[in-house]
Design an enzyme around this catalytic site. Structure first.
Site, PDB file in Angstrom:
ATOM      1  N   GLU A  29       0.761  -1.330  -0.427  1.00 27.83           N
ATOM      2  CA  GLU A  29       0.077   0.106  -0.311  1.00 27.83           C
ATOM      3  C   GLU A  29       0.525   1.536  -0.033  1.00 27.83           C
ATOM      4  OE1 GLU A  29      -2.520  -0.553  -0.859  1.00 27.83           O
ATOM      5  OE2 GLU A  29      -3.003  -2.530  -0.263  1.00 27.83           O
TER       6      GLU A  29
ATOM      7  N   HIS B  24       2.017   2.537  -3.395  1.00 24.90           N
ATOM      8  CA  HIS B  24       0.954   3.138  -4.543  1.00 24.90           C
ATOM      9  C   HIS B  24       0.964   4.218  -4.142  1.00 24.90           C
ATOM     10  CE1 HIS B  24      -1.524   0.009  -6.044  1.00 24.90           C
ATOM     11  NE2 HIS B  24      -1.539  -0.830  -5.625  1.00 24.90           N
TER      12      HIS B  24
ATOM     13  N   HIS C  79       3.356   6.424  -5.465  1.00 22.35           N
ATOM     14  CA  HIS C  79       3.089   6.567  -6.573  1.00 22.35           C
ATOM     15  C   HIS C  79       2.380   8.392  -6.978  1.00 22.35           C
ATOM     16  CE1 HIS C  79       1.741   4.757 -10.679  1.00 22.35           C
ATOM     17  NE2 HIS C  79       2.378   5.785 -11.139  1.00 22.35           N
TER      18      HIS C  79
HETATM   19 ZN   LIG Z   1      -2.196  -3.090  -4.555  1.00 27.91          ZN
END
Ligand SMILES: [Zn+2]
Length: 680
Positions: free
Chosen positions: A470, A473, A476
């Site tokens: 997580e 992500h 990102h």
């Molecule tokens: Zn994912």
């Protein structure tokens, strides 16, 4: 009354927002959006990117400022009231979205701009955004004549009806395995037995008899039974019930599948594509169905021998236990014997492992690793509103001390308030254009084992992996350096979004970095080598077989939506599923089993002609991480800088094939993935 959802501040006022604010704020912001949009449509001067596409994005950003806090509260602090008001708001937003995408004047505005000399000369991120926008309109039918638009509407409507029916049929295909003899529970762990007993009580079928237990087809009941129960006849019974979901009279999904496939093909044809596979890939990184199938087939061919070795080792354990040879293993036995083999080879005590992963230390270890790789620092702050006192907030600054993002971290469950699982949320998308800049805000949400008493929260190894996933992500979104919000952070093509997340899992699966994470919560001692080796080796267990399972589903999906759908007469999905099962699995095919009738991912979810994306993300993350493995240390800053500057900061501002090549110095290769699967 002032509505805190409409406040113009940088941070959402989670401490002041109440459910009664949802609908009025949504109405007000949508009125504003409609008015502004109309102004743009009515504009008669020369259209430019800056007077057409930029203001459109600004409108979306304003709407998102209202929607984002509502959805945070809905997913993390829900109540009947929040749920009810949020649904009303969503309804309004959906209507607005449909209106916009169907409005011919709205489309004409973009089309007029796209026809200008400026638009034709665009490059880079601006061109990418315009192309994405135009493609979105075209794939929703904006170029069709009125009669075909009606046809498309009808197809979409019919498809969603059938999908709904498909998933309802699965839900209704329940089956209860009632156990009255305690012996039949042999092998099962305590919590699974308690769960089965609770089910019997809740369903009132125990008639007060405490020797009654119920198992059903829900994952938390089904999976442990297949994995641990010693009674093979009962496992077969439960397995057969599972693989005949959606086949009983009145609940039969098989004819629905054929209808769904026909509609999908008709939709693709209407929009100018040969097959639904081609239509689906129009919005993905993979270039064509052929590329996807070649990629899957190549891995399948190369993993065949290793997966057979894995299978024979599992079968060997059963033979050892029974003192006799068996020709094969039945599909309802594999989970059980696989687990036995895993225990034999890598058994470790979960609780002992957890003592090395206290939640806060693990979080700190992620920050330390991110600092090594990217030069970024997480600094704790406590002056911004949060939705619950457990939420920690951080400021993310880079090596030039520049503020990059705000991060909300919410680790523990709140029963009945927070949705289950783990996820990342892009709370505010970053952008930086023409002197206007927005700092991104992201959230990391988990449901980890909470602290008990004065003991800190201790995470299981899989929870540590989830945390890194997580946070991948989150980086990102947080490190995004794009010009526009529409192309920033995780707003990437669908089959690319899992690259940063799966990539960061590698640091939990590599000895050098795992040593930075695993420290005893009391003494700070490193994890003993023997225990760490078991953890690391267990990651590789049965990897080739797992990959081939994914390939079975991915090939089934793409064949149905592409190669098979080109035939004059669409074959029965069951024939294709049987073909794939026989080709890629080591267990025998069971004639009256119909896994496709329960495959909601592709017949009732958004995965049609997209199931391959799981493997696709793996090929990308393995190839990306192989650069770090080539270095002396996996925490190599040069490699980290390349990954940050070409992937994490770039969002969807450029095609991932191009970005990846810039990062890796060559196109994507499957070599690293094959090595990970045990193929040298
Ligand atoms: Zn994912």
């Amino acid at each position: 009354m002032e509505n805190p959802l409409l406040s113009k501040g940088q941070f959402a006022q989670y401490d002041k927002i109440k459910p009664e604010h949802f609908v009025p704020a949504t109405k007000e912001i949508l009125d504003y959006a409609k008015k502004e949009n109309k102004k743009l449509i009515d504009f008669t001067g020369e259209r430019t990117f800056d007077n057409t596409l930029v203001p459109e994005m600004e409108i979306s950003e304003e709407v998102s400022k209202v929607v984002s806090p509502m959805s945070q509260l809905y997913s993390t602090m829900t109540s009947d009231e929040i749920n009810q008001e949020f649904q009303k708001a969503i309804q309004l937003l959906t209507e607005f979205g449909n209106e916009m995408s169907m409005d011919p004047d709205n489309y004409k505005m973009y089309k007029d701009y796209a026809a200008t000399a400026e638009a034709k000369a665009l490059t880079g991120e601006k061109k990418r955004h315009l192309d994405n926008t135009m493609k979105g309109f075209i794939l929703s039918g904006a170029e069709l004549n009125d009669a075909d638009k009606d046809k498309l509407k009808e197809i979409n409507l019919k498809s969603s009806e059938l999908s709904l029916k498909f998933s309802n049929n699965i839900v209704k295909s329940n089956f209860e395995l009632v156990i009255k003899d305690k012996k039949d529970l042999d092998g099962l762990p305590e919590d699974s037995i308690i769960g089965a007993r609770e089910k019997a009580i809740a369903m009132k079928i125990d008639e007060g008899d405490e020797n009654t237990w119920v198992f059903n087809l829900d994952m938390p009941s089904f999976l442990p039974f297949m994995k641990f129960a010693n009674n093979v006849e009962l496992k077969e019974k439960l397995w057969r019930a599972y693989f005949t979901r959606g086949t009983k009279e009145g609940l039969d999904n098989r004819p629905l599948i054929q209808e769904i496939l026909k509609l999908k093909k008709a939709k693709a044809n209407l929009l100018g594509f040969k097959t639904f596979g081609e239509f689906s890939l129009e919005k993905k990184m993979a270039e064509s169905p052929e590329v996807v199938m070649d990629f899957l087939d190549n891995i399948a061919v190369k993993t065949e021998d290793v997966s057979l070795e894995e299978f024979n080792e599992v079968k060997g354990l059963k033979e050892e236990a029974f003192g006799e040879k068996f020709e094969t293993l039945m599909p309802w036995e594999t989970s059980y014997w696989t687990n036995k083999l895993k225990e034999k080879k890598y058994s470790f005590n979960e609780n002992e492992v957890s003592e090395y992963f206290s939640a806060n230390e693990t979080l700190q270890a992620f920050y330390d690793i991110a600092k090594e790789l990217y030069g970024i620092k997480f600094e704790k702050i406590d002056n911004i509103p949060v939705w619950h006192k457990d939420v920690q907030t951080f400021k993310l600054v880079d090596e030039n001390n520049e503020l990059r993002s705000y991060v909300y971290v919410d680790l523990y469950p709140r029963t009945g308030q927070k949705r289950p699982g783990a996820w990342m949320s892009g709370i505010v998308s970053g952008m930086n254009y023409n002197g206007k800049k927005t700092i991104p805000q992201v959230g990391v949400h988990c449901n980890f084992t909470p602290p008990i008493g004065d003991k800190p929260a201790l995470l299981r190894y899989d929870e540590v992996t989830t945390l890194f996933h997580e946070f991948g992500h989150a980086l990102h979104g947080a490190l995004s350096q794009t010009q526009f919000s529409a192309t920033s952070g995780t707003n990437v093509k669908w089959d690319v979004v899992e690259l940063p997340s799966s990539f960061h899992e590698n640091f939990v699966k590599t000895e050098e970095s795992l040593k930075m994470i695993a420290k005893h919560y009391k003494t700070g001692e490193p994890m003993p080598k023997e225990l760490m080796d078991k953890l690391l080796n267990a990651n590789d267990f049965m990897r080739a077989s797992d990959a081939r399972r994914q390939i079975t589903f991915g090939m089934f999906d793409m064949s149905l939506h592409h190669t098979e759908s080109m035939k004059d007469e669409l074959p029965l999905a069951h024939e294709i599923s049987k073909k794939m099962m026989v080709k890629y699995n080591n267990t025998p095919f069971i004639d009256d089993s119909y896994f496709e009738a329960g495959f909601s991912h592709i017949f009732a979810g958004g995965y049609a002609a997209g199931y391959y994306s799981y493997m696709w993300a793996n090929i990308l993350d393995a190839d990306a991480f192989s650069l770090f493995l080539e270095k002396e240390s996996v925490l190599n800053r040069d490699a980290g800088k390349l990954f940050m500057e070409n992937i994490l900061e770039k969002g969807d501002s450029e095609d991932m094939n191009v970005l990846f090549e810039k990062f890796r110095g060559r196109p994507v290769s499957d070599k690293a993935l094959l090595e990970r699967l045990g193929i040298k």
